[in-house]
Design an enzyme around this catalytic site. Structure first.
Site, short mmCIF file in Angstrom:
data_model
loop_
_atom_site.label_atom_id
_atom_site.label_comp_id
_atom_site.label_asym_id
_atom_site.label_seq_id
_atom_site.Cartn_x
_atom_site.Cartn_y
_atom_site.Cartn_z
N ARG A 212 0.85 -1.20 0.00
CA ARG A 212 0.00 0.00 0.00
C ARG A 212 0.89 1.24 0.00
O ARG A 212 0.60 2.23 -0.69
CB ARG A 212 -0.93 -0.01 1.22
CG ARG A 212 -2.05 -1.04 1.10
CD ARG A 212 -3.08 -0.88 2.22
NE ARG A 212 -2.69 -1.50 3.46
CZ ARG A 212 -3.06 -2.71 3.87
NH1 ARG A 212 -3.85 -3.46 3.10
NH2 ARG A 212 -2.68 -3.20 5.03
N PHE A 228 -10.97 -6.30 -5.72
CA PHE A 228 -10.89 -7.12 -4.50
C PHE A 228 -10.40 -6.21 -3.36
O PHE A 228 -9.43 -6.49 -2.68
CB PHE A 228 -9.95 -8.33 -4.66
CG PHE A 228 -10.22 -9.17 -5.88
CD1 PHE A 228 -11.21 -10.15 -5.84
CD2 PHE A 228 -9.52 -8.99 -7.06
CE1 PHE A 228 -11.46 -10.94 -6.96
CE2 PHE A 228 -9.77 -9.76 -8.18
CZ PHE A 228 -10.73 -10.75 -8.13
N ASP A 250 -15.65 -4.88 -4.58
CA ASP A 250 -15.59 -6.05 -3.70
C ASP A 250 -16.97 -6.68 -3.63
O ASP A 250 -17.98 -6.01 -3.82
CB ASP A 250 -15.10 -5.67 -2.29
CG ASP A 250 -14.52 -6.87 -1.56
OD1 ASP A 250 -13.28 -7.02 -1.57
OD2 ASP A 250 -15.30 -7.66 -0.98
N SER A 251 -17.00 -7.97 -3.33
CA SER A 251 -18.29 -8.67 -3.24
C SER A 251 -18.91 -8.51 -1.85
O SER A 251 -20.02 -8.97 -1.62
CB SER A 251 -18.10 -10.16 -3.57
OG SER A 251 -17.07 -10.70 -2.79
N ASP A 300 -5.97 -7.78 -6.17
CA ASP A 300 -5.53 -8.49 -4.95
C ASP A 300 -6.57 -9.54 -4.58
O ASP A 300 -7.25 -9.43 -3.56
CB ASP A 300 -5.33 -7.48 -3.80
CG ASP A 300 -4.79 -8.15 -2.55
OD1 ASP A 300 -4.19 -9.24 -2.66
OD2 ASP A 300 -4.98 -7.60 -1.45
N CYS A 340 -1.90 -14.53 -3.48
CA CYS A 340 -1.62 -14.94 -2.10
C CYS A 340 -1.75 -16.45 -1.95
O CYS A 340 -1.86 -16.97 -0.85
CB CYS A 340 -2.53 -14.20 -1.11
SG CYS A 340 -4.26 -14.56 -1.34
N1 SAH Z 1 -6.67 -5.65 -1.01
C1 SAH Z 1 -7.34 -5.85 0.26
C2 SAH Z 1 -7.47 -7.32 0.61
C3 SAH Z 1 -8.21 -8.18 -0.39
S1 SAH Z 1 -8.78 -9.71 0.22
C4 SAH Z 1 -6.63 -5.02 1.33
O1 SAH Z 1 -5.55 -4.46 1.07
O2 SAH Z 1 -7.15 -4.95 2.43
C5 SAH Z 1 -9.79 -10.29 -1.06
C6 SAH Z 1 -11.16 -9.64 -1.18
O3 SAH Z 1 -11.78 -10.14 -2.36
C7 SAH Z 1 -12.14 -9.89 -0.06
O4 SAH Z 1 -12.55 -8.67 0.49
C8 SAH Z 1 -13.35 -10.60 -0.74
O5 SAH Z 1 -14.58 -10.13 -0.23
C9 SAH Z 1 -13.20 -10.18 -2.16
N2 SAH Z 1 -13.70 -11.08 -3.21
C10 SAH Z 1 -13.55 -12.42 -3.33
N3 SAH Z 1 -14.03 -12.86 -4.50
C11 SAH Z 1 -14.51 -11.77 -5.16
C12 SAH Z 1 -15.11 -11.57 -6.44
N4 SAH Z 1 -15.30 -12.59 -7.29
N5 SAH Z 1 -15.45 -10.32 -6.78
C13 SAH Z 1 -15.25 -9.29 -5.93
N6 SAH Z 1 -14.66 -9.42 -4.72
C14 SAH Z 1 -14.31 -10.64 -4.34
#
Ligand code: SAH
Length: 395
Positions: A212, A228, A250-251, A300, A340
């Site tokens: 970040r 994400f 995000d979902s 991510d 990850c």
């Molecule tokens: N980048 C973030 C962490 C991401 S974790 C940070 O720095 O804090 C991964 C995220 O992806 C989660 O919040 C989850 O809700 C979301 N997610 C998982 N599958 C998804 C999809 N198909 N579409 C959108 N979001 C999704």
């Protein structure tokens, strides 16, 4: 001598001698005594030589996780020392000075297999992922509160991996006071609102802190699509770096709601951050069809592969979103792309991103390689501890 001893098959002592802390069931020749799940057991060679002491986990493929490779008692003092070492290391890096949230104990890599402990302001959030950790978690919580000036230890062991150890999910207060509904943290000058009770994992993805900060350096005047996004971690960093506009996808609506609150904590205006609740795979296609363009895209995603069988499908998933991301980038734009999944090797990940660039019709270049933050160290003898890898690519 302990009551129970695990004797390894002849020739199966190499890993433990190299200080790899796992003993797989296939390496075990003989179990002497009647250890119960979580009990401390001696690990010995076929010839009787002591190699270390670990926690017995009869239901798991990984039947012993070693606490130590010398002959020492596994007791309160042992855990006290390990916690102190973990804290000293973070202090050496001045992490607690610059951050009110960080990883204090990173499992095997801090010599405490199965334990994850994250600091969130005045609270500690603990995960006990293995039979050995389950056995010692109350002692660990007590020692943590002695070493560390926290108000409470909250458990978030509500994770599927515990099933492999024959353990049920477990969450709730372990010791001290309950955490409030929200904890506001500071990370390198950035403010975030965290829900440690209902959030993902322990509440916040601390492993992305350094990345970040990297994004922040590149964000001046830029438009950012943060895929994400969870609670908007990268977007808040981008806005601190002077980004013109950010969009989170995000979902999880609760995660996006926290992103909105975090933006306000930092004094940003609502119009600087757009939130879209939906599926990244679908939305990236929509944006491509609408010919939307961004200066920076962050990818991510969650772990796509839990085991080797899922790797191929995971590779297709990474290829798909990276290809779409390259299409959405303006010429010269930046892609921050991550995996990850520990099973996805850095070299394979890089190849997938390279293929995605070619299929998107561009010649990208890597400006920088990214990985997990320094409070998530990887023990040399335990390469499995390295899971987060990323690339900063320019289109
Ligand atoms: N980048 C973030 C962490 C991401 S974790 C940070 O720095 O804090 C991964 C995220 O992806 C989660 O919040 C989850 O809700 C979301 N997610 C998982 N599958 C998804 C999809 N198909 N579409 C959108 N979001 C999704």
């Amino acid at each position: 001598m302990l009551a129970a001893q695990i004797e390894l098959k002849k020739g199966r002592d190499k890993n433990v001698r190299a200080h790899h802390p796992w003993v797989f069931s296939g390496a075990v020749q003989n179990v002497k005594g009647k250890p119960l799940s979580g009990d401390s057991v001696e690990v010995r060679t076929a010839a009787g030589e002591l190699l270390g002491i670990g926690a017995w986990s009869p239901e798991s493929q990984i039947q012993v996780r070693l606490w130590t490779f010398i002959d020492e008692p596994i007791d309160r003092d042992f855990f006290q020392q390990r916690i102190q070492q973990a804290l000293d290391y973070r202090r050496q890096l001045a992490i607690p000075e610059r951050n009110s949230a960080y990883r204090l104990i990173n499992a095997e890599s801090d010599g405490l297999p199965g334990f994850v402990v994250d600091v969130f302001g005045e609270w500690l959030v603990l995960q006990a992922l293995t039979a050995g950790a389950e056995r010692w978690k109350h002692i660990l919580a007590q020692v943590l509160l002695e070493v560390f000036p926290a108000r409470g230890v909250y458990e978030r062991s509500d994770v599927d991996v515990r099933k492999k150890e024959g353990l049920e999910p477990s969450a709730g207060l372990l010791l001290g006071e309950l955490p409030p509904a929200h904890i506001d943290i500071v990370e390198e000058g950035r403010h975030y609102r965290v829900d440690v009770v209902n959030g993902h994992k322990t509440g916040f993805y601390l492993d992305q802190r350094d990345n970040r900060s990297v994004l922040q350096q590149y964000a001046q005047g830029k438009t950012v699509l943060n895929c994400f996004s969870y609670t908007g971690g990268f977007s808040i960093a981008a806005l601190h770096g002077g980004a013109a506009h950010t969009c989170n996808i995000d979902s999880s609506q609760p995660a996006l709601d926290l992103a909105t609150q975090s933006a306000a904590l930092n004094g940003f205006q609502p119009q600087q951050m757009e939130n879209v609740c939906g599926d990244v795979f679908k939305l990236l296609r929509e944006y491509r069809n609408e010919e939307r363009q961004f200066d920076i895209v962050v990818l991510d995603p969650p772990k796509f592969a839990d085991n080797r069988k899922q790797l191929e499908k995971a590779a297709r998933g990474y290829k798909d979103i990276n290809l779409l991301a390259f299409r959405l980038l303006k010429p010269g734009g930046l892609l921050f792309t991550f995996s990850c999944s520990g099973l996805m090797e850095s070299s394979l990940f890089q190849k997938i991103v390279a293929d995605a660039a070619i299929d998107a019709g561009c010649d990208g270049r890597i400006l920088r390689k990214l990985d997990q933050a320094t409070d998530h160290p990887t023990r040399l003898a335990f390469p499995e501890g390295y899971y987060l890898k990323g690339l900063l690519c320019q289109k």
